[in-house]
Design an enzyme around this catalytic site. Structure first.
Site, PDB file in Angstrom:
ATOM      1  N   VAL A  11       0.538  -0.907  -0.148  1.00 43.07           N
ATOM      2  CA  VAL A  11       0.372   0.207  -0.133  1.00 43.07           C
ATOM      3  C   VAL A  11       0.544   1.087   0.080  1.00 43.07           C
ATOM      4  CG1 VAL A  11      -2.343   1.358   1.552  1.00 43.07           C
ATOM      5  CG2 VAL A  11      -1.740  -0.857   1.303  1.00 43.07           C
ATOM      6  N   LYS A  92      -6.949  -1.625   9.289  1.00 45.57           N
ATOM      7  CA  LYS A  92      -7.711  -2.008   9.763  1.00 45.57           C
ATOM      8  C   LYS A  92      -7.808  -2.882  11.011  1.00 45.57           C
ATOM      9  CE  LYS A  92      -6.751  -5.159   6.574  1.00 45.57           C
ATOM     10  NZ  LYS A  92      -6.858  -5.506   5.222  1.00 45.57           N
ATOM     11  N   GLU A 116     -10.405   5.628   4.782  1.00 46.70           N
ATOM     12  CA  GLU A 116     -11.178   5.165   3.649  1.00 46.70           C
ATOM     13  C   GLU A 116     -10.713   4.230   3.544  1.00 46.70           C
ATOM     14  OE1 GLU A 116     -13.736   7.210   1.502  1.00 46.70           O
ATOM     15  OE2 GLU A 116     -13.867   4.820   0.949  1.00 46.70           O
ATOM     16  N   GLY A 121     -10.899  -1.237   0.516  1.00 42.95           N
ATOM     17  CA  GLY A 121     -10.143  -1.201  -0.451  1.00 42.95           C
ATOM     18  C   GLY A 121     -10.609   0.586  -1.203  1.00 42.95           C
ATOM     19  N   ILE A 123     -12.506   1.316  -3.463  1.00 47.68           N
ATOM     20  CA  ILE A 123     -14.419   2.227  -3.242  1.00 47.68           C
ATOM     21  C   ILE A 123     -14.223   2.904  -2.046  1.00 47.68           C
ATOM     22  CG2 ILE A 123     -16.294   1.250  -3.721  1.00 47.68           C
ATOM     23  CD1 ILE A 123     -15.557  -2.332  -3.275  1.00 47.68           C
ATOM     24  N   GLU A 177      -3.761 -10.740   3.216  1.00 48.82           N
ATOM     25  CA  GLU A 177      -3.044 -10.504   4.764  1.00 48.82           C
ATOM     26  C   GLU A 177      -1.815 -11.440   4.992  1.00 48.82           C
ATOM     27  OE1 GLU A 177      -4.484  -7.864   6.148  1.00 48.82           O
ATOM     28  OE2 GLU A 177      -5.356  -7.883   4.375  1.00 48.82           O
ATOM     29  N   ASP A 188     -10.804 -10.622   9.435  1.00 48.31           N
ATOM     30  CA  ASP A 188      -9.747  -9.141   8.666  1.00 48.31           C
ATOM     31  C   ASP A 188     -12.215  -8.442   7.973  1.00 48.31           C
ATOM     32  OD1 ASP A 188      -8.787  -7.307   6.167  1.00 48.31           O
ATOM     33  OD2 ASP A 188     -10.188  -8.565   4.808  1.00 48.31           O
ATOM     34  N   LYS A 192     -13.321  -4.900   9.331  1.00 50.97           N
ATOM     35  CA  LYS A 192     -14.230  -3.544   8.317  1.00 50.97           C
ATOM     36  C   LYS A 192     -15.654  -3.272   8.486  1.00 50.97           C
ATOM     37  CE  LYS A 192     -11.157  -5.202   4.758  1.00 50.97           C
ATOM     38  NZ  LYS A 192     -10.655  -5.981   3.576  1.00 50.97           N
TER      39      LYS A 192
END
Ligand code: HSE
Length: 380
Positions: A11, A92, A116, A121, A123, A177, A188, A192
């Site tokens: 990322v 997250k 965000e 991800g 979106i 992950e 995960d 979220k």
């Protein structure tokens, strides 16, 4: 706006690439000036250091945390907020565990913490919730929040491929992950859902309060059964807020093929909110991967550079799934534990329940203690 970037993996590397490319005026207002990398071998330009102080004490305006894991990510974000810097995180797991503390720290220090990239991800899920909430109350949301498991389920269904082979492919593509358990055991998605409950309902729950089941033990036979009944397996996170309180859980669901979420392909995410005047609104896109996730991080950085204000009052809440009922597909070594709620026996050890309260099913699962039990909700 000068950005101190913490972490330069999948990322973080994407964030530098997007900002350095400067494709728009808004992006050209951003500059990554300092980057924390894990070890000396990753130092490839003058902005990089293995010492967090070189980033956090530098002349920066904002911190972007893309390290993953709980510590030191949590301490670094807290330190940045305490110094009055606004921050952005894609992490997250860290945010779900420290949501309340970090939001309070941000508020106290007149800073903003945006997130965000933590759910959905690339979106614009948080941005759309924010937009919808300018008019509406969100009643519920549900969706495919995990790219890795959607990739696995999609290819298992389409090409009759093997679970382990698909997991390996998702890992090689950078979706999974570091600990694949987070993906395949539903944790995960639980993070979220927890973060989305805060964004959608202003409710903060402990992630451990959200029942979560994954797809680790799904087999080709389960998928074949779903197919034979005109259904597709998806790992779904969902939550609703009403007069009975907050309901939330994560579970594989055999969706009807007429449900558009059943057709979300590959590693895409698909999330739907339901609100009072808008009704259902669905958002589909890349839920994982370097550039899509970086896109979400950079969107947050632009929002901060444009002076976004977020003053929200969060309430601590408990998950109350007493109202949640469903029909469940269960494959287990101890089917006798479910005899009194069994409606149909598919084959030895595999059964369909009659419509039953989720809490009652959870109690039976805990009592039977079968660690390899597979459960999926059979959508109405
Ligand atoms: N492992 C996560 C997924 C990454 O597969 O969706 C994005 O959160």
């Amino acid at each position: 706006m000068k950005i101190g970037l913490l972490g330069h993996g999948v990322v973080g590397g994407g964030v530098t690439a997007v900002i350095d490319a400067g494709a728009s005026e808004s992006v050209r207002n951003l500059e990554v000036t300092n980057i924390l990398v894990k070890d000396q071998s990753e130092v490839t330009d003058g902005r990089m250091s293995t010492n967090a102080d070189d980033v956090l004490n530098a002349d920066i305006d904002v911190v972007a945390e893309c390290m993953g894991g709980l510590e030191p990510a949590h301490s670094f974000v807290k330190r940045a907020l305490e110094a009055g810097h606004s921050a952005v995180t894609s992490n997250k797991k860290m945010l779900a565990n420290y949501f309340e503390e970090l939001m309070e720290t941000a508020e106290k220090n007149h800073a903003v913490l945006l997130y965000e990239a933590t759910a959905g991800g690339g979106i614009p899920w948080m941005a759309n919730l924010r937009q919808i909430r300018r008019i509406d109350r969100i009643l519920s949301f549900r969706g495919i929040f995990n790219g890795t498991t959607n990739y696995i389920l999609y290819h298992m269904d389409l090409e009759d491929r093997d679970f382990d082979e698909m997991l390996k492919e998702a890992q090689d593509l950078g979706y999974a992950e570091r600990d694949p358990s987070d993906d395949i055991d539903g944790f995960d998605v639980r993070y979220k859902v927890q973060i989305s409950c805060a964004s959608a309902f202003d409710q903060i729950v402990s992630p451990d309060d959200i029942p979560a089941f994954g797809i680790r033990f799904i087999s080709a036979k389960d998928i074949a059964w779903a197919k034979s009944r005109g259904r597709t397996a998806k790992l779904i996170g969902r939550a609703a807020m009403n007069e009975k309180g907050l309901q939330a859980y994560v579970m594989p669901v055999f969706l009807n093929n007429s449900d558009y979420l059943s057709r979300i392909p590959s590693n895409l995410n698909g999330i739907e909110s339901v609100s009072v005047t808008l009704g259902p609104a669905g958002f589909i896109g890349q839920g994982a991967g370097s550039l899509p996730t970086a896109h979400a991080v950079v969107q947050d950085l632009i929002s901060i550079s444009e002076g976004i204000e977020e003053h929200r009052h969060f309430e601590k809440s408990a998950v109350a799934n007493g109202e949640v009922n469903g029909v469940y597909y269960i494959r287990t070594a101890c089917p006798e534990a479910f005899t009194d709620i069994t409606d149909e026996v598919i084959c030895e050890g595999t059964l369909i329940t009659r419509k039953t309260g989720l809490n009652a099913v959870l109690e039976k699962i805990a009592q039977c203690g079968d660690e390899k039990l597979f459960i999926a909700e059979v959508a109405e």
